[in-house]
Design a protein around this motif. Structure first.
Motif, short mmCIF file in Angstrom:
data_model
loop_
_atom_site.label_atom_id
_atom_site.label_comp_id
_atom_site.label_asym_id
_atom_site.label_seq_id
_atom_site.Cartn_x
_atom_site.Cartn_y
_atom_site.Cartn_z
N THR A 1 0.82 -1.21 0.00
CA THR A 1 0.00 0.00 0.00
C THR A 1 0.86 1.27 0.00
O THR A 1 0.37 2.34 -0.38
CB THR A 1 -0.93 0.02 1.22
N ASN A 2 2.13 1.15 0.39
CA ASN A 2 3.02 2.33 0.37
C ASN A 2 3.70 2.53 -0.98
O ASN A 2 4.50 3.45 -1.15
CB ASN A 2 4.07 2.22 1.47
N GLY A 3 3.40 1.65 -1.95
CA GLY A 3 3.95 1.79 -3.28
C GLY A 3 5.21 1.00 -3.54
O GLY A 3 5.67 0.91 -4.69
N ASP A 4 5.79 0.39 -2.49
CA ASP A 4 6.98 -0.44 -2.68
C ASP A 4 6.57 -1.82 -3.20
O ASP A 4 5.49 -2.32 -2.88
CB ASP A 4 7.72 -0.62 -1.35
N ARG A 5 7.47 -2.42 -3.99
CA ARG A 5 7.17 -3.76 -4.49
C ARG A 5 7.15 -4.76 -3.34
O ARG A 5 8.01 -4.73 -2.45
CB ARG A 5 8.20 -4.21 -5.53
N ASP A 6 6.16 -5.64 -3.36
CA ASP A 6 6.08 -6.75 -2.42
C ASP A 6 6.94 -7.88 -2.97
O ASP A 6 6.59 -8.50 -3.98
CB ASP A 6 4.62 -7.20 -2.26
N LEU A 7 8.06 -8.13 -2.33
CA LEU A 7 8.97 -9.18 -2.81
C LEU A 7 8.47 -10.53 -2.31
O LEU A 7 8.95 -11.09 -1.32
CB LEU A 7 10.39 -8.90 -2.31
N THR A 8 7.51 -11.06 -3.02
CA THR A 8 6.87 -12.31 -2.64
C THR A 8 7.30 -13.44 -3.58
O THR A 8 8.14 -13.24 -4.47
CB THR A 8 5.34 -12.15 -2.65
N ARG A 9 6.73 -14.61 -3.37
CA ARG A 9 7.13 -15.76 -4.17
C ARG A 9 6.66 -15.64 -5.62
O ARG A 9 5.55 -15.19 -5.90
CB ARG A 9 6.52 -17.04 -3.59
#
Length: 324
Positions: free
Chosen positions: A142-150
């Motif tokens: 929600t803050n605009g950063d990429r979610d480094l997920t699987r």
């Protein structure tokens, strides 16, 4: 034909496809590039070689027994989640209960911050890999950063000369709230659908298996996004009840672990595979035996406390019949 060969012929027509979240299956080495410090000998979990070997043996035992009541053959495909790297998969497949099975695996390192990945284990005597790749899940917090997920693991292969398209998933967690994070899992569903649209004839006649820990139940928006495409059946839906599922949190059962298949598995033509049944694999040895959590998955840890169990998830599986 003698009885032994007759039995082998009969049993070989049924094949199990399973999924199992292995609950933080880490090695004991500190990797400077991922957040695995807890799972080291000096870390919060005091994760040492003895505990790693014990968990490896237990997981191998569980995998070797999945679906045996229905197919009399260990799974030909097993999607797994929460594995740190290729080394732990190799140790698993070399363990006593699995080393006699000619298992191979497909694994890629993902961008997950904790270093946990998905992989596909396959029986090389039955399944032949034709292609494999990772599909990045490009989502933002929600803050605009990429979610480094699987990433989503995609494997194309053949079972009895019939082509399968397999997707192994571990979708973004609900840690920040189910509703606040739902858009991430919907994005994962749409990512798979875009890949399917690139298959011949938009995937309409393809044999597709979508398995994973979706962090959503069968009726959630993300899973319904897949179902609304009209391409799939979800045989897992009926397995979630107030008293059963694949995981339990604060006394409530969930079925985040599912195996979803395309409508093509409802055809019974010679030379094809057809869906037969779906189950949660929850024998007594995978359960807590007593106390407050009796009947729940027998997990490795409860917070900091080491329990020495298998996983906080039960495996799930489907059985396919080969029409010969």
């Amino acid at each position: 034909m003698d009885k032994e060969n007759s039995g082998k012929s009969r049993r070989s027509k049924e094949y199990t496809i399973a999924f199992y979240n292995l609950e933080n299956y880490f090695d004991t080495t500190n990797d400077a590039y991922v957040l695995d410090d807890d799972f080291t000998p000096k870390g919060f979990k005091k994760w040492d070689e003895k505990r790693f070997i014990w968990k490896t043996r237990k997981l191998a035992k569980a995998i070797s027994k999945i679906g045996l009541d229905d197919s009399q053959l260990p799974p030909v495909l097993i999607g797994i989640a929460e594995v740190e790297n290729a080394r732990v998969i190799q140790r698993l497949l070399q363990s006593e209960k699995l080393k006699a099975i000619d298992y191979g695996y497909v694994h890629f390192d993902s961008p997950d911050e904790r270093g946990i990945d998905t992989a596909l284990i396959y029986n090389k005597d039955y399944f032949h890999v034709l292609d494999a790749e990772t599909i990045p899940l490009l989502i933002e917090n929600t803050n605009g950063d990429r979610d480094l997920t699987r990433d989503i693991l995609y494997v194309k292969g053949e079972l009895n000369n019939e082509v399968f398209h397999v997707f192994v998933n571990h979708w973004p967690s609900r840690r920040d709230g189910a509703e606040l994070t739902a858009y991430k899992r919907v994005a994962a569903a749409n990512t798979i659908l875009r890949k399917i649209n690139l298959l011949p004839q938009d995937g309409k006649d393809a044999n597709i298996v979508i398995m994973g820990d979706f962090n959503d139940d069968p009726n959630s928006e993300s899973i319904q996004t897949l179902m609304d495409s009209g391409l799939f059946i979800n045989p897992m839906q009926a397995l979630l009840t107030p008293n059963s599922g694949s995981a339990n949190y604060k006394g409530e059962w969930s079925l985040f672990d599912q195996v979803i298949v395309s409508h093509s598995f409802l055809n019974y033509e010679v030379g094809t595979h057809s869906f037969k049944k779906a189950k949660v694999f929850a024998p007594r040895f995978l359960k807590e035996w007593k106390g407050k959590y009796k009947g729940n998955p027998y997990r490795t840890y409860a917070g900091k406390k080491y329990l020495g169990g298998y996983s906080d998830h039960f495996p799930v599986y489907i059985v396919l019949n080969f029409n010969s």
